[in-house]
Write a protein that holds these residues in place. Structure first.
Motif, PDB file in Angstrom:
ATOM      1  N   CYS A 272      84.449  83.129  13.119  1.00  0.00           N
ATOM      2  CA  CYS A 272      84.346  83.210  14.580  1.00  0.00           C
ATOM      3  C   CYS A 272      82.919  82.955  15.054  1.00  0.00           C
ATOM      4  O   CYS A 272      82.701  82.252  16.050  1.00  0.00           O
ATOM      5  N   TYR A 273      81.945  83.519  14.351  1.00  0.00           N
ATOM      6  CA  TYR A 273      80.569  83.340  14.817  1.00  0.00           C
ATOM      7  C   TYR A 273      80.106  81.896  14.622  1.00  0.00           C
ATOM      8  O   TYR A 273      79.357  81.358  15.449  1.00  0.00           O
ATOM      9  N   ILE A 274      80.561  81.251  13.561  1.00  0.00           N
ATOM     10  CA  ILE A 274      80.216  79.837  13.376  1.00  0.00           C
ATOM     11  C   ILE A 274      80.856  78.994  14.478  1.00  0.00           C
ATOM     12  O   ILE A 274      80.215  78.097  15.046  1.00  0.00           O
ATOM     13  N   LEU A 275      82.118  79.287  14.838  1.00  0.00           N
ATOM     14  CA  LEU A 275      82.776  78.560  15.921  1.00  0.00           C
ATOM     15  C   LEU A 275      82.194  78.926  17.279  1.00  0.00           C
ATOM     16  O   LEU A 275      82.470  78.256  18.269  1.00  0.00           O
ATOM     17  N   GLY A 276      81.396  79.977  17.347  1.00  0.00           N
ATOM     18  CA  GLY A 276      80.719  80.335  18.590  1.00  0.00           C
ATOM     19  C   GLY A 276      79.656  79.341  18.997  1.00  0.00           C
ATOM     20  O   GLY A 276      79.165  79.387  20.129  1.00  0.00           O
TER      21      GLY A 276
ATOM     22  N   GLU B 206      88.441  83.081  23.933  1.00  0.00           N
ATOM     23  CA  GLU B 206      87.723  82.113  23.101  1.00  0.00           C
ATOM     24  C   GLU B 206      87.674  82.655  21.689  1.00  0.00           C
ATOM     25  O   GLU B 206      87.540  83.865  21.472  1.00  0.00           O
ATOM     26  N   VAL B 207      87.764  81.767  20.718  1.00  0.00           N
ATOM     27  CA  VAL B 207      87.698  82.215  19.331  1.00  0.00           C
ATOM     28  C   VAL B 207      86.252  82.378  18.879  1.00  0.00           C
ATOM     29  O   VAL B 207      85.974  83.091  17.919  1.00  0.00           O
ATOM     30  N   GLY B 208      85.315  81.732  19.587  1.00  0.00           N
ATOM     31  CA  GLY B 208      83.926  81.739  19.162  1.00  0.00           C
ATOM     32  C   GLY B 208      83.211  83.033  19.473  1.00  0.00           C
ATOM     33  O   GLY B 208      83.272  83.535  20.600  1.00  0.00           O
TER      34      GLY B 208
END
Length: 1005
Positions: free
Chosen positions: A607-611, A692-694
């Protein structure tokens, strides 16, 4: 003549080492070492220091009047934490000035179980804390603080930590100081640590550091008092310093209040000393393995001769903190480590006889088998103590088992410290280095330089003087450049005042961190360092008289009880044992995915990478979910394809500044907003989906859907496929099937305030209204948006993004477990679909963070340098062990571009701009495609609030889904035009044709 000589003394858990160094002779074969000393650490540290100084004076006929300074390094304090020593660690009470926030991530919640039970004695949450704007969340309540004092008094706790939300920015109300004043009146004589004096922004990490600091303060005070005594006895009229984590020095009185700043000084000094000793024969990166009597510390030495610094967060004995320190890993292995045999199994440590080795070890007439005994018994060439005494107990078979255990322990920690499978030189230093083998897997060569046994004392002797200014300034009337110049001058003056020679002082660190959603304010961090000014030493700089000590007082002398033989107690941890990632299968029954702690850890990383730099860190939400799972909550995920047409899918998410999210930890704002919305609509959702997934919002549907909250399944998907800053940058708005999608909408601040929007002409109007209210509600709120049908969700959602996060996280954790962090960015590329869908855009080191004006719009901007331009990375496609295709990419980059990129961001990264010769900027990637910055040392995402100088990173570009790139409307709402950047054209990174496969579809039984 001015005083010239510098003395370095390292008081370790086992040995006290010392050197006298003449800085004018460092180019000579003896490196300017006038005298050196090594002897067992005494029960009273002052005696050991006295013996070291007396011995060196006798060796060299040096007069105390020729000594310019004495610097002491010690591992005493960090050893107390690593060994879980109850005689040196005090119970701590924690008072949070946090108002209604932080209740779901309580003090020490992320600590190893055994350390938490040993240190945390009591905690309370009280009114107080600040908003990021500087306004109070609540004023402190003296009655609450007095009630806290009464509870602490009843429990007999003598160490307290006060931690307020955004306390590092509190220059007006001074809530922590005010609370401490009330405590001192009610609890005279207690140690009170103000968290903002220990570490900076990052509530949990600052609190963790402050609790560790408070736990060892009494022990530190006794120890440093003991350090002071021999200086006066020997007639030394010079400053006495304590070595800090960054290779510089701290005045003794300051070190007694902030002992945590010395935690890594031992290994830092060893690395600096090792670099000093091999500078003529080794000018490449290396690992330094410092084997002491109690612990082994391993750090990475850069070609510059300075240690590799930890990234935004670092761990001490399993505790996550955010104070500045080198990237060092420690294990309980040393010359005094206790060895036990259980059949054919041989264990070494983590407990140690420490400085009692000369009386407790077998070779010295004791009864405790130690690592030194086994080493002596297995090596006839070692002339240490009485070998025969060791051979009576130690058999040849057990020596073999011991050697294998030590080898395995060292190779494992070396493997952990490397970011590449390539072999690196290993420098063995420290008094316990005799127990280490001469060959180690992962080492290209093993070097043990002359004077290696006192490398830590050498590092202390050559330590510099530094000063740091960490402040928040307004950029409204002065430019960033002007403010940096002012702050740099302040840092230089502070360094000179601390004892540095003015002509040697230089700015060694400079950071500008824009505060998102807070107009015209930035955080500035500037560090200056210089050589000690020998010419300014006079009697006014000498140490005041030490307090008298009662030799019969164990507390005053640091006396400890004799070592008692007992079974080794395993160090318990809240963390699961490593799993076999390749064979792990998630639990999917009847097309329902039941989330485990392993799934949660992987989803959080993904999730944090997709953020893409924004979305806020999901760490505190992960802790909340982990606690819920351990409390037997059930968390379910379903595929969007399994929704019925008439299902109602609710949506919740947090809105605001990521910087606020790492300070103002979650309260009940998310569940409150859902409750208010349910009352307005008179409807209850049948499933939940994340906005949001991020970032942190990627976990919100899991939190809300848990059985102890709304007891609903979470949909494997979201409305963005990443993180975006606004509600209208969502796929339902892109679809354009309704004039407005998200009404009614509710936002709650968790502090008693709720706002509902019932009607508007567009989703952009709703966003503007909410954004205006957001600033008044503390720049962080929980939002609940009107539910949509299952049929609409299937049409509009970006599907299977929780699955994509899970796969990204699995790839990162696998790279970490198999020591392939140098290729972690490539593993992420493979996890999201491989080349054609994603690519590694750049590798390098962050060299600047600033706020810039482009086309009338203000952006944050991070600058990253590749290896050819002062970084530690290597430009586009660069990487250790890169394949032929990647080498071609890199060579093409060098022909066309300079080795720097800039990434403008507005919370989220919106472009990667290559800086060509002449300053021309060429886009390598832009939104709506995803741009993620990944920490090259851990594989975790680096969010925009965590951009800081010196962090090694890889930049990954990921093609956005068809929802964004398949239509002109998607590109308009999610692309550069939406961020006010009209002069750069979007060039797609790739195309997703098959989409992302869901975990439910892949693993359904």
């Amino acid at each position: 003549m001015p005083k010239m000589l510098r003395i370095g003394v390292d008081v370790g858990g086992t040995n006290t080492d010392g050197v006298i160094l003449d800085p004018s002779r460092t180019a000579e074969p003896d490196r300017g070492i006038v005298a050196w000393h090594k002897a067992p650490t005494t029960t009273n540290p002052s005696l050991g220091i006295n013996h070291a100084l007396t011995s060196m004076f006798e060796q060299s006929n040096v007069s105390p009047d020729d000594v310019a300074s004495v610097t002491i390094g010690t591992t005493h304090f960090v050893n107390a934490v690593i060994e879980r020593d109850a005689t040196r660690l005090a119970k701590v009470a924690v008072l949070r000035l946090s108002g209604p926030f932080g209740k779901h991530a309580l003090p020490c919640t992320d600590w190893p179980d055994d350390l938490r039970s040993l240190i945390l004695g009591y905690y309370a949450l009280a009114r107080g804390g600040l908003e990021i704007s500087g306004q109070e969340i609540d004023p402190i309540d003296p009655a609450e603080i007095r009630a806290f004092c009464a509870a602490v008094r009843e429990k007999g706790i003598r160490s307290i930590v006060v931690n307020g939300v955004f306390s590092p920015l509190d220059t007006v109300f001074k809530q922590e100081e005010s609370a401490a004043a009330i405590m001192r009146a009610g609890l005279p004589g207690v140690d009170i640590v103000l968290a903002h004096e220990v570490a900076q922004i990052g509530f949990l990490e600052r609190e963790n550091a402050a609790v560790l600091n408070a736990s060892i303060m009494a022990f530190a005070r006794r120890t440093i008092r003991a350090f002071s005594a021999p200086m006066q006895k020997l007639g030394l009229r010079c400053p006495v310093f304590v070595a800090q984590n960054d290779g510089t020095v701290l005045a003794g009185s300051a070190a007694a209040k902030l002992p945590i700043r010395t935690f890594s000084s031992g290994p830092t000094n060893s690395m600096r000393g090792a670099a000093f000793l091999v500078r003529d024969v080794l000018r490449e990166a290396a690992l330094v393995v410092d084997v002491g009597g109690t612990t082994t510390d391993v750090g990475a030495l850069l070609p510059s001769g300075f240690p590799r610094q930890a990234a935004a967060f670092s761990e001490v004995a399993g505790v996550r903190t955010n104070f500045s320190c080198p990237d060092v890993k420690s294990i309980g292995l040393g010359g005094g480590s206790v060895v036990r045999e259980d059949g054919e199994r041989v264990t070494v440590g983590p407990d140690s006889v420490g400085y009692r080795i000369k009386s407790e070890a077998l070779v010295f007439g004791g009864e405790v088998p130690t690592a030194t005994d086994y080493t002596v018994a297995g090596d006839a060439g070692l002339q240490i103590g009485d070998r025969a005494a060791a051979e009576k107990v130690v058999t040849k078979g057990s020596v073999k088992g011991f050697r294998e255990t030590v080898r395995r322990m060292l190779e494992r920690i070396i493997d952990t410290m490397k970011t590449s499978p390539e072999d690196l030189p290993v420098l063995l230093v420290g008094g316990g280095a005799i127990i280490a083998p001469e060959e180690l897997k992962g080492a290209s060569k093993v070097l043990k330089p002359e004077y290696a046994g006192v490398a830590n004392a050498i590092g202390a002797a050559i330590a510099r003087v530094s000063a740091v200014v960490d402040t928040v300034k307004s950029t409204e009337k002065k430019s960033t450049k002007e403010l940096l110049e002012e702050i740099s001058n302040d840092a230089i003056e502070r360094a000179v005042k601390a004892g540095a020679a003015r002509e040697s002082v230089e700015i060694v660190e400079m950071e500008t961190l824009p505060l998102q959603y807070i107009a015209n304010k930035s955080r500035f961090i500037v560090r200056a360092a210089g050589d000690f000014d020998f010419t300014r030493v006079n009697e006014a700089d000498t140490l005041p008289a030490a307090e008298e000590e009662d030799d019969n007082d164990n507390e005053a002398t640091g006396q400890q009880a004799p070592y008692e033989k007992k079974p080794a107690a395993p160090q318990q941890s809240s963390k699961d044992e490593p799993i076999d990632i390749a064979s792990y299968r998630p639990k999917v029954i009847d097309r329902i995915w039941y989330i485990s702690e392993t799934d949660l850890a992987w989803i959080t990383t993904g999730c944090y990478i997709l953020g893409t730099g924004g979305g806020g860190s999901p760490y505190s939400n992960m802790l909340r979910l982990r606690s819920m799972l351990r409390a037997r909550d059930v968390i379910r995920v379903i595929s969007p394809s399994d929704l019925t047409d008439t299902d109602l899918v609710g949506c919740g998410g947090g809105a605001g500044s990521p910087t606020v999210g790492i300070e103002k930890l979650a309260g009940d704002e998310m569940t409150e907003s859902q409750a208010v919305l349910s009352t307005l609509t008179n409807a209850k959702p049948t499933a939940l989906i994340s906005l949001e997934v991020g970032g942190s919002n990627g976990l919100q549907s899991l939190i809300l859907g848990a059985t102890s909250n709304m007891d609903l399944p979470a949909v494997d998907g979201d409305w963005m496929g990443r993180a975006y800053p606004t509600m209208w940058q969502t796929t339902p708005v892109v679809a354009g099937e309704r004039d407005t999608v998200w009404l009614p909408a509710v936002m709650c601040d968790g502090n008693g305030n709720s706002v509902a929007m019932l009607k508007s002409r567009s989703d952009e109007t709703t966003e503007r209204v909410f954004r205006a209210g957001l600033a008044e509600l503390g720049s962080h709120v929980g939002c609940a948006l009107a539910p949509v049908t299952g049929a609409e969700t299937r049409r509009w959602a970006v599907p299977h993004t929780l699955s994509q996060s899970w796969r990204i996280g699995r790839a990162v954790h696998a790279a970490r477990q198999t020591n392939r962090l140098a290729h972690v960015a490539d593993a992420v590329v493979d996890a999201v679909g491989g080349r054609g869908v994603a690519s590694v855009l750049f590798r390098g080191k962050i060299v600047g963070v600033s706020r810039v004006l482009r086309n009338g719009h203000v952006y944050g901007e991070v600058e990253i340098a590749g290896m050819d331009d002062g970084g530690e990375g290597g430009g586009a496609g660069a990487g250790v062990g890169a394949g032929e295709e990647e080498e071609e990419v890199r060579e093409g980059w060098k022909e066309r571009y300079a080795t720097r990129v800039k990434i403008p961001f507005k919370n989220e990264n919106i472009a990667v701009l290559a800086i060509e010769p002449g300053g021309v900027e060429t886009p390598l990637a832009t939104v709506p495609d995803l741009i993620a910055v990944i920490d090259a040392q851990s594989g975790e995402a680096v969010g925009s609030p965590e951009y800081r100088y010196g962090v090694l990173v890889a930049v990954v570009g990921i093609a956005a889904g068809e929802q964004w790139t398949g239509t002109a409307r998607g590109v308009e709402l999610g692309g550069l035009h939406a961020f006010g950047m009209h002069d750069v054209r979007w060039t797609p990174l790739g195309r997703r044709e098959d989409g992302v496969r869901g975990v439910v579809d892949e693993f359904a039984t």
